[in-house]
Design an enzyme around this catalytic site. Sequence first.
Site, PDB file in Angstrom:
ATOM      1  N   ASP A   7      -0.400  -2.024  -0.917  1.00  0.00           N
ATOM      2  CA  ASP A   7      -0.786  -1.252  -2.096  1.00  0.00           C
ATOM      3  C   ASP A   7      -0.255  -2.010  -3.314  1.00  0.00           C
ATOM      4  O   ASP A   7       0.249  -3.149  -3.189  1.00  0.00           O
ATOM      5  CB  ASP A   7      -0.296   0.206  -2.002  1.00  0.00           C
ATOM      6  N   HIS A   8      -0.346  -1.390  -4.479  1.00  0.00           N
ATOM      7  CA  HIS A   8       0.112  -2.050  -5.714  1.00  0.00           C
ATOM      8  C   HIS A   8       1.605  -2.383  -5.672  1.00  0.00           C
ATOM      9  O   HIS A   8       2.027  -3.390  -6.212  1.00  0.00           O
ATOM     10  CB  HIS A   8      -0.209  -1.169  -6.931  1.00  0.00           C
ATOM     11  N   CYS A  64       4.151  -1.978   1.127  1.00  0.00           N
ATOM     12  CA  CYS A  64       4.065  -1.058  -0.004  1.00  0.00           C
ATOM     13  C   CYS A  64       5.386  -1.187  -0.757  1.00  0.00           C
ATOM     14  O   CYS A  64       6.135  -2.138  -0.533  1.00  0.00           O
ATOM     15  CB  CYS A  64       3.737   0.378   0.425  1.00  0.00           C
ATOM     16  N   GLY A  65       5.682  -0.261  -1.641  1.00  0.00           N
ATOM     17  CA  GLY A  65       6.902  -0.399  -2.448  1.00  0.00           C
ATOM     18  C   GLY A  65       8.154  -0.441  -1.591  1.00  0.00           C
ATOM     19  O   GLY A  65       9.015  -1.303  -1.742  1.00  0.00           O
ATOM     20  N   THR A  66       8.236   0.510  -0.672  1.00  0.00           N
ATOM     21  CA  THR A  66       9.405   0.575   0.215  1.00  0.00           C
ATOM     22  C   THR A  66       9.089   0.122   1.636  1.00  0.00           C
ATOM     23  O   THR A  66      10.006  -0.105   2.419  1.00  0.00           O
ATOM     24  CB  THR A  66       9.876   2.046   0.331  1.00  0.00           C
ATOM     25  N   GLY A  67       7.833   0.090   1.973  1.00  0.00           N
ATOM     26  CA  GLY A  67       7.420  -0.152   3.359  1.00  0.00           C
ATOM     27  C   GLY A  67       7.359   1.133   4.173  1.00  0.00           C
ATOM     28  O   GLY A  67       6.883   1.135   5.314  1.00  0.00           O
ATOM     29  N   ILE A  68       7.824   2.215   3.590  1.00  0.00           N
ATOM     30  CA  ILE A  68       7.939   3.460   4.360  1.00  0.00           C
ATOM     31  C   ILE A  68       6.584   4.158   4.527  1.00  0.00           C
ATOM     32  O   ILE A  68       6.146   4.438   5.648  1.00  0.00           O
ATOM     33  CB  ILE A  68       8.976   4.415   3.719  1.00  0.00           C
ATOM     34  N   GLY A  69       5.926   4.426   3.409  1.00  0.00           N
ATOM     35  CA  GLY A  69       4.652   5.163   3.491  1.00  0.00           C
ATOM     36  C   GLY A  69       3.626   4.443   4.334  1.00  0.00           C
ATOM     37  O   GLY A  69       2.917   5.051   5.158  1.00  0.00           O
ATOM     38  N   HIS A  97      11.541  -6.429  22.033  1.00  0.00           N
ATOM     39  CA  HIS A  97      11.765  -5.146  22.720  1.00  0.00           C
ATOM     40  C   HIS A  97      10.590  -4.181  22.593  1.00  0.00           C
ATOM     41  O   HIS A  97      10.285  -3.471  23.548  1.00  0.00           O
ATOM     42  CB  HIS A  97      13.006  -4.441  22.152  1.00  0.00           C
ATOM     43  N   ARG A 132      12.034  -3.179  31.596  1.00  0.00           N
ATOM     44  CA  ARG A 132      12.560  -1.967  30.951  1.00  0.00           C
ATOM     45  C   ARG A 132      11.916  -1.744  29.587  1.00  0.00           C
ATOM     46  O   ARG A 132      11.656  -0.615  29.177  1.00  0.00           O
ATOM     47  CB  ARG A 132      14.094  -2.003  30.872  1.00  0.00           C
ATOM     48  N   HIS A 133      11.603  -2.842  28.908  1.00  0.00           N
ATOM     49  CA  HIS A 133      10.928  -2.683  27.606  1.00  0.00           C
ATOM     50  C   HIS A 133       9.488  -2.221  27.809  1.00  0.00           C
ATOM     51  O   HIS A 133       8.986  -1.381  27.062  1.00  0.00           O
ATOM     52  CB  HIS A 133      10.986  -3.982  26.814  1.00  0.00           C
TER      53      HIS A 133
HETATM   54  C1  RB5 Z   1       3.822   3.629  -4.776  1.00  0.00           C
HETATM   55  O1  RB5 Z   1       4.351   3.881  -6.038  1.00  0.00           O
HETATM   56  C2  RB5 Z   1       4.867   3.852  -3.709  1.00  0.00           C
HETATM   57  O2  RB5 Z   1       5.059   5.223  -3.519  1.00  0.00           O
HETATM   58  C3  RB5 Z   1       4.452   3.185  -2.424  1.00  0.00           C
HETATM   59  O3  RB5 Z   1       4.250   1.834  -2.652  1.00  0.00           O
HETATM   60  C4  RB5 Z   1       5.435   3.277  -1.273  1.00  0.00           C
HETATM   61  O4  RB5 Z   1       6.711   2.905  -1.649  1.00  0.00           O
HETATM   62  C5  RB5 Z   1       5.408   4.522  -0.489  1.00  0.00           C
HETATM   63  O5  RB5 Z   1       6.089   4.684   0.533  1.00  0.00           O
END
Ligand code: RB5
Length: 142
Positions: A7-8, A64-69, A97, A132-133
């Site tokens: 994403d951006h 993405c910004g954090t990689g989380i979403g 693994h 096991r893996h």
């Molecule tokens: C976008 O602003 C931000 O929310 C997205 O890149 C990401 O960090 C979400 O997890």
Amino acid sequence: MIGIGSDHGGFELKQEILALLKENGFEYKDFGCYDESSIDYPDVAKPVAKAVLDGTIGKGILICGTGIGISITANKFKGIRCALCSDHFSAVATREHNDANILALGGRNIGPEVAKDIVMAFLTTEFSNDERHKRRINKIEN
Ligand code: RB5
């Protein structure tokens, strides 16, 4: 073939990773985004996840910004094992693994050199094939 998408929030880091893939002779497909205009990360995670599942690409990289979403989204697709990594050890371990098929990175929480090191570790480490893996991965799938 490697598929890469962001994403951006991950766009700038994606440009660095594209250059790295090119320098190291990896074939890749860029799933966007193509500039820093705001987009929704699920709209990029979905085509990359589907391309892994249908075999169009062997592995994916999502940023993405954090990689989380973007990693949460990718992991909604059955058969996707997306690992959010911010260090070398995790990148190696998730291939050995978990046989992770997508790497997620945060464009705003790690620097480009660390990210490039993680990408190279992820792309060059094979699954251990250890029983096991395999058993644990089968449990995820089931
Ligand atoms: C976008 O602003 C931000 O929310 C997205 O890149 C990401 O960090 C979400 O997890």
